[in-house]
Design a protein around this motif. Structure first.
Motif: not given
Lengths: 168, 396, 347
Positions: C228, C231, C236-240, C316
């Protein structure tokens, strides 16, 4: 505008679509400052033009569809209740249509208010009311291959769903 | 094997050809991706089926119903209207006080009960505290969606103080069963007023800190401004409500425009988005409307605490709740997410004949396919986060 | 080198042992930086982390390592098995090979080649191949997204890194990292970030440009290691978990390790080029071959700390904004610095 005035305007324009010549009250009398909510009954196949009129007419401008509920009156009658509001004029009105179990078709108003799309899908899902001219009428809350319409008064839950026993 | 539901019509992905400068043709195809029920950022069990062309979204179809718990069917089998209150809690579990209040208000109007003024003031205080708590969750998780992990921890510190206040009053932190039809389940404990005043004093500078950390951060503004613009007329046509509607520039707040309880006696202002960082109705507007609403809620709480009258909170709770036959009512209140309405129909018995819960998150979510067309996948997460859905309310 | 040679009279074994030294360093360093990251993150977020295993959680990284080692090795059914297994190895090899040219001390550098900095940037591209392979081989649309974004990001950010290296090369005249460090030997005034060991007037004119260059190198090094605010590769919030989604156990540990090793490498590059490498800032006080290792690691560690700090503060960037920053903001600024430094050196 009060519901009586709205009813007068509607009766003048669409007298053949309003089933009864008077507004039906919901029983009981008004008190404590909240008037009992009066509703106008409309024929199920003339809904769209009346709603378009209600939305576009300058004196009424019912641009906000608060709620659309399916109803099962447990005597073979089904109904749909529309709660309309106006952000511009700050008044409200209630519309109702009824249909029988054998001819459970109601005209869709999703072309008038975009929000009716999902509400009508929910009424179809839970009651089985079929909305004509709806762009995408399929189940929304229950799984797509569920049998039956759960909120009906005579609903019996299915025994098995994909091999899982349903009654708890 | 369970077959997952598919796209509504016979959808065929569009295929195309790109001619490169060397004369070769590359075949292109749209991709259907599932942002499935299990996903770190769909705020619950929501399935979004996205059709993408590279990173640009062409269409988005939400599939809901994973948290459907048959609230309306349960209500028909209750033996008492009061028994519905815990179920109403669990619909919007992030904002339980406002859910309970809407149902209690509907039942009270149907039965023509008038509650003591002390009850009204306490309900206002609880609802505004709950609104702050709910907006704190929204702001914190919105930070996580955009990659800033720290504001989430800070908002939860503040939220703990609110939950302490609730626990002091009714014993529960999240699902209260506090606002009963006709009154409240408990009166305020002796230390509540000073602790609440302390909280108000403590929280005001924290809002400014959260704004500095997240809302006005250059990267956050770049991610959310001009993204997911919801025009005014689309918002009204889709019956969007709450901060989402006000973020699009429509000055509509049910506490002022369809007044209930003692809101008309208190001084506060609904916050409207003005497009300060981009267009009116973008994600940043919705976010900043929530942050500013928290400040207004603090004002309301201060005034309500100062003007709290004496009284018995259980005086008006009816022994038997049996409305007249064919009595029906639709009442709408301003919950944290928007217009929460209950349509109750009675058939003269002690259990309701039909209860329809109009959840604001259900309606606010229906506008998602309209506003994501043309955005990128990274934007989709932020747009869905700015709508602030709680799946319990979407699916009921 | 010679000392160990007297112990074991076999050059091959000696070479192998010496090449394993950075591996030992990486593992110890990874444990330390893992602990640091978690503790720094916790204190930024107003909480404490890791209080139970050992005093204040000092043994936690070892526990994490043991956990990853004993996990089940799951390979998805339809995944491309060969590429799936190969990807973490390639990513790790790309990172590890860069350690051959890092000047840890005046007497220890893995391979004293005349192309040190160039080799470092070139071999760093191997990591991109590894990540792209991981994204493709996982047979998971989200991993594919992560891999493709990684390719776009890391390729875009190699340009600012290379340009920053070119600026230093103009001042020192050599790509050999050991010689660049020797060039800056003799106290803090001789560091290239402050203009290098040149006459006063030139130093003063060079200083703003070298400081800007160091800053840009720092920013693009954050992008090279996918942290970040850059990143989105493993957002993590979009692509697991991006390209990492299907990996578990030892393979995931290799990706994780290679990410931290890469973190040190790019920090070390910045330190060697701009901040004097293993030379002590006090001139001859606290300097010497063993002190050199301390200074080198300490300076790089400060950079790592700053990167951890930034990670837990900022949101990000989106992929198009990120590429925009690289091509339309960082690169033009570096061209300006290049021109200016060139002009100043000629005059």
């Amino acid at each position: 505008m009060t519901p009586q005035e709205i009813f007068k305007v509607l009766k003048a324009k669409f007298s053949d679509a309003l089933i009864e010549p008077t507004i039906s009250a919901a029983g009981g009398s008004a008190s404590v400052g909240y008037a009992m909510q009066l509703w106008i009954q409309i024929a199920p196949d003339r809904l769209k033009e009346i709603c378009l009129f209600l939305r576009d007419n300058n004196a009424m401008q019912f641009d906000y569809l608060s709620c659309l509920s399916g109803m099962d009156y447990s005597n073979g009658t089904f109904g749909v209740v529309y709660h309309l509001a106006s952000i511009v004029h700050k008044h409200k009105i209630i519309l109702k249509t009824f249909c029988t179990k054998d001819n459970i078709h109601v005209q869709s108003v999703s072309a008038v208010w975009g929000t009716a799309n999902w509400h009508e899908r929910e009424a179809f899902d839970l009651f089985g009311i079929i909305f004509d001219e709806h762009p995408d009428l399929r189940r929304i809350l229950m799984p797509d291959d569920w049998e039956g319409h759960p909120l009906r008064k005579d609903y019996k839950v299915q025994e098995f769903y994909h091999g899982i026993k349903v009654p708890y | 094997m369970l077959q997952p539901p598919t796209l509504p019509t016979d959808y065929t992905v569009k295929q195309g050809h790109i001619k490169t400068s060397t004369g070769k043709t590359i075949r292109t195809e749209e991709m259907i991706i599932n942002m499935g029920p299990q996903h770190p950022s769909t705020h619950g069990v929501l399935r979004l089926e996205i059709v993408v062309d590279g990173e640009i979204i062409v269409d988005c179809i939400p599939h809901i119903g994973y948290l459907h718990r048959c609230f309306e069917k349960h209500c028909e089998h209750m033996t008492n209207y009061q028994q519905v209150i815990p179920y109403a809690d669990r619909m919007d579990y992030c904002s339980a006080m406002t859910s309970e209040w809407a149902f209690a208000l509907a039942a009270e109007r149907m039965l023509k009960i008038e509650v003591p003024e002390r009850v009204e003031y306490i309900r206002v205080i609880m609802a505004e505290l709950q609104r702050i708590a709910s907006h704190l969750i929204a702001a914190g998780t919105y930070g996580i969606d955009s990659g800033a992990f720290t504001p989430f921890l800070y908002t939860f510190i503040d939220r703990e103080k609110i939950l302490d206040l609730f626990e002091m009053t009714c014993g529960a932190r999240l699902l209260y069963n506090y606002i009963w039809i006709g009154g409240l389940s408990h009166d305020l404990p002796p230390k509540f007023i000073e602790q609440a005043q302390e909280f108000v004093k403590y929280f005001r500078p924290r809002i400014k800190m959260l704004n500095d950390l997240l809302s006005y951060n250059e990267i956050f503004v770049k991610r959310t401004a001009n993204v997911g613009v919801l025009p005014k007329d689309v918002a009204v046509n889709y019956a969007v409500s709450g901060p989402q509607l006000r973020g699009s520039g429509v000055n509509w707040d049910l506490r002022r425009d369809d007044p209930y309880s003692v809101y008309h006696k208190l001084e506060w202002e609904p916050q409207v988005g003005k497009g300060e960082m981009g267009t009116v109705g973008d994600c940043w507007d919705r976010h900043i409307v929530r942050m500013r609403e928290m400040e207004q809620s603090l004002n309301i709480i201060e005034q309500a605490l100062a003007g709290l009258p004496e009284g018995n909170v259980k005086a008006a709770i009816p022994k038997r709740i049996r409305p007249e036959k064919d009595a029906e009512i639709y009442v709408r209140t301003e919950s944290s997410r928007g217009e929460l309405g209950y349509y109750i129909v009675s058939d003269g018995t002690a259990s309701p004949f039909r209860v329809k819960a109009r959840g604001p998150a259900f309606v606010n979510l229906s506008v998602l396919p309209e506003i994501v067309k043309g955005a990128m996948i990274a934007d989709l997460v932020l747009i869905a986060g700015s709508i602030d859905i709680v799946l319990g309310e979407v699916d009921r | 080198m010679e000392f160990i040679q007297t112990l074991l009279a076999n050059e091959l074994i000696v070479a192998v042992l010496l090449s394993l030294l950075p591996l030992v360093f990486i593992i110890i360093y990874a444990l330390v930086v893992l602990y640091t990251e978690m503790k720094v993150a916790a204190h930024i977020q107003d909480r404490v982390a890791y209080m139970r295993t050992g005093w204040h959680g000092l043994l936690q990284p070892i526990a994490d390592m043991l956990k990853l080692l004993q996990k089940e090795d799951i390979i998805p059914d339809k995944a491309d098995k060969f590429l799936f297994r190969l990807a973490p190895i390639i990513a790790f090899v790309g990172t590890y090979a860069a350690y051959a040219v890092l000047p840890f001390s005046s007497i220890f550098i893995g391979s004293d080649i005349n192309l040190g900095a160039f080799f470092l940037i070139a071999i760093g591209s191997l990591v991109v191949v590894g990540i792209l392979m991981a994204g493709w081989a996982s047979n998971n649309k989200w991993s594919l997204f992560g891999g493709v974004r990684a390719a776009a990001q890391m390729i875009s950010y190699e340009i600012p890194t290379a340009l920053a290296v070119v600026i230093v090369v103009m001042i020192t005249g050599t790509l050999n990292l050991q010689e660049v460090t020797i060039f800056q030997d003799g106290g803090i005034g001789n560091w290239i970030v402050f203009g290098g060991p040149l006459p006063w007037l030139q130093k003063l004119m060079l200083m703003p440009f070298t400081i800007i260059t160091l800053f840009i190198l720092f920013v693009s090094s954050i992008a090279e290691v996918n942290r970040t605010p850059f990143d989105l590769v493993e957002a993590e919030s979009e692509l697991v978990q991006g390209f990492n989604t299907e990996y578990s156990g030892m393979r995931f540990a290799m990706f994780y390790l290679s990410e931290y090793a890469n973190l040190f490498t790019v920090s070390a590059l910045g330190v060697a080029l701009f901040l004097g490498g293993w030379s002590s800032p006090f001139g001859s006080f606290m300097s010497g071959p063993v002190w050199g290792i301390f200074w080198f690691v300490a300076k790089a560690y400060v950079f790592v700390l700053i990167q951890i700090w930034i990670r837990w503060t900022l949101p990000r960037l989106r992929v198009d904004q990120l590429v925009y920053v690289s091509w339309k903001v960082l690169t033009p600024w570096l061209f300006v610095c290049l021109l200016a430094v060139g002009l100043i050196l000629v005059l």
